[in-house]
Design a protein around this motif. Structure first.
Motif, mmCIF file in Angstrom:
data_model
loop_
_atom_site.group_PDB
_atom_site.id
_atom_site.type_symbol
_atom_site.label_atom_id
_atom_site.label_comp_id
_atom_site.label_asym_id
_atom_site.label_seq_id
_atom_site.Cartn_x
_atom_site.Cartn_y
_atom_site.Cartn_z
ATOM 1 N N PRO A 18 1.302 -1.107 -0.211
ATOM 2 C CA PRO A 18 0.125 -0.514 0.415
ATOM 3 C C PRO A 18 0.742 1.357 0.211
ATOM 4 O O PRO A 18 -0.044 2.083 -0.621
ATOM 5 C CB PRO A 18 -0.913 0.078 1.123
ATOM 6 N N ALA A 21 1.757 1.616 -2.761
ATOM 7 C CA ALA A 21 0.763 2.177 -3.756
ATOM 8 C C ALA A 21 0.537 3.541 -4.017
ATOM 9 O O ALA A 21 0.626 4.977 -4.360
ATOM 10 C CB ALA A 21 -0.509 1.283 -4.026
ATOM 11 N N LEU A 22 0.489 4.445 -2.628
ATOM 12 C CA LEU A 22 1.078 5.747 -2.343
ATOM 13 C C LEU A 22 1.923 6.514 -3.084
ATOM 14 O O LEU A 22 1.137 7.528 -3.663
ATOM 15 C CB LEU A 22 0.736 5.643 -0.586
ATOM 16 N N CYS A 225 -5.342 3.936 -0.771
ATOM 17 C CA CYS A 225 -4.751 2.332 -0.859
ATOM 18 C C CYS A 225 -4.955 1.259 -0.376
ATOM 19 O O CYS A 225 -5.218 0.429 -0.369
ATOM 20 C CB CYS A 225 -3.323 3.309 -0.875
ATOM 21 N N GLU A 229 -5.966 -2.441 -0.793
ATOM 22 C CA GLU A 229 -5.511 -3.401 0.208
ATOM 23 C C GLU A 229 -6.375 -4.210 0.695
ATOM 24 O O GLU A 229 -5.795 -5.575 0.458
ATOM 25 C CB GLU A 229 -4.483 -2.848 0.870
#
Length: 230
Positions: A18, A21-22, A225, A229
């Motif tokens: 996550p 991704a952030l 995010c 997840e």
């Protein structure tokens, strides 16, 4: 943490965390072509040049709903002039009006006047008349609502739906899977943990699901995010 390193790890078949991704979400738009390229490459590896299409008919069986979601323009209270609940025959007629559909998607509100029998009878009638039609229907919020109403388990409700003809559970009602935000959007809607429990129960029973995300409201990139997840 370098965005190029993250994208290379994706091409090496590694899942990203996550926080990674952030970081990608926080980059400026110049990174988009690179993300598109990596996504395309992963898709090509998984699916070659195969593309699938679904011709789906969405039928709203009722717009009566006990919830008051702040973003919803669909729901009505039972005494509103434009409130409706379709009979099973009406739903079947809507399906009959369409040609060559491969899926029917049943969506509605939480109507306190509808018993579990309505939901299962609707599935059964569609399955009896359209044996090869893929039926995607209802969502975790309906399952939770019916379980509370009948003082029973998610598995009991899902089992009855599956036996009546359900192929896949809708992933709607996910909205954004963060309870602080959910309370702002709809104070009386099922919480994140309940949504997860319904989905996990469905998966454990061989029922496939989808999952939606509602974005562009009060959430931020961290919430997105977290949602992805989950």
């Amino acid at each position: 943490m370098d965005s190029n390193v993250i994208l290379r790890s994706v091409l090496e078949r590694e899942e990203i965390a996550p926080i990674e991704a952030l970081l990608l979400m926080q980059q400026d738009r110049t990174i988009l072509p690179e993300i598109f390229h990596v996504a395309d490459e992963v898709n090509r590896r998984l699916n070659k040049n195969r593309v699938g299409f679904v011709k789906s008919l969405q039928v709203n069986y009722t717009n009566v709903c006990k919830l008051s979601c702040s973003f919803c323009a669909f729901a009505r209270k039972r005494n509103d002039k434009d409130a409706y609940t379709r009979s099973i025959d009406d739903v079947i007629a809507k399906i009959a009006d369409e040609s060559d559909i491969t899926e029917v998607n049943l969506q509605g509100g939480l109507n306190p006047d509808l018993p579990l029998r309505y939901y299962t009878d609707l599935l059964t009638e569609i399955r009896n008349q359209y044996a090869n039609l893929h039926i995607t229907a209802y969502s975790p919020v309906e399952v939770s609502f019916l379980a509370r109403k009948g003082r029973t388990t998610y598995a009991d409700i899902l089992g009855k739906m599956r036996d009546a003809g359900l192929n896949m559970l809708n992933g709607t009602a996910a909205d954004i899977l963060n309870d602080k935000l959910r309370k702002k959007l709809s104070a009386d809607k099922l919480r994140t943990g309940d949504w997860i429990d319904v989905i996990k129960t469905a998966h454990g029973m061989g029922i496939k699901t989808t999952a939606t995300i509602l974005f562009g409201h009060v959430e931020n990139e961290i919430h997105i995010c977290e949602h992805l997840e989950i």
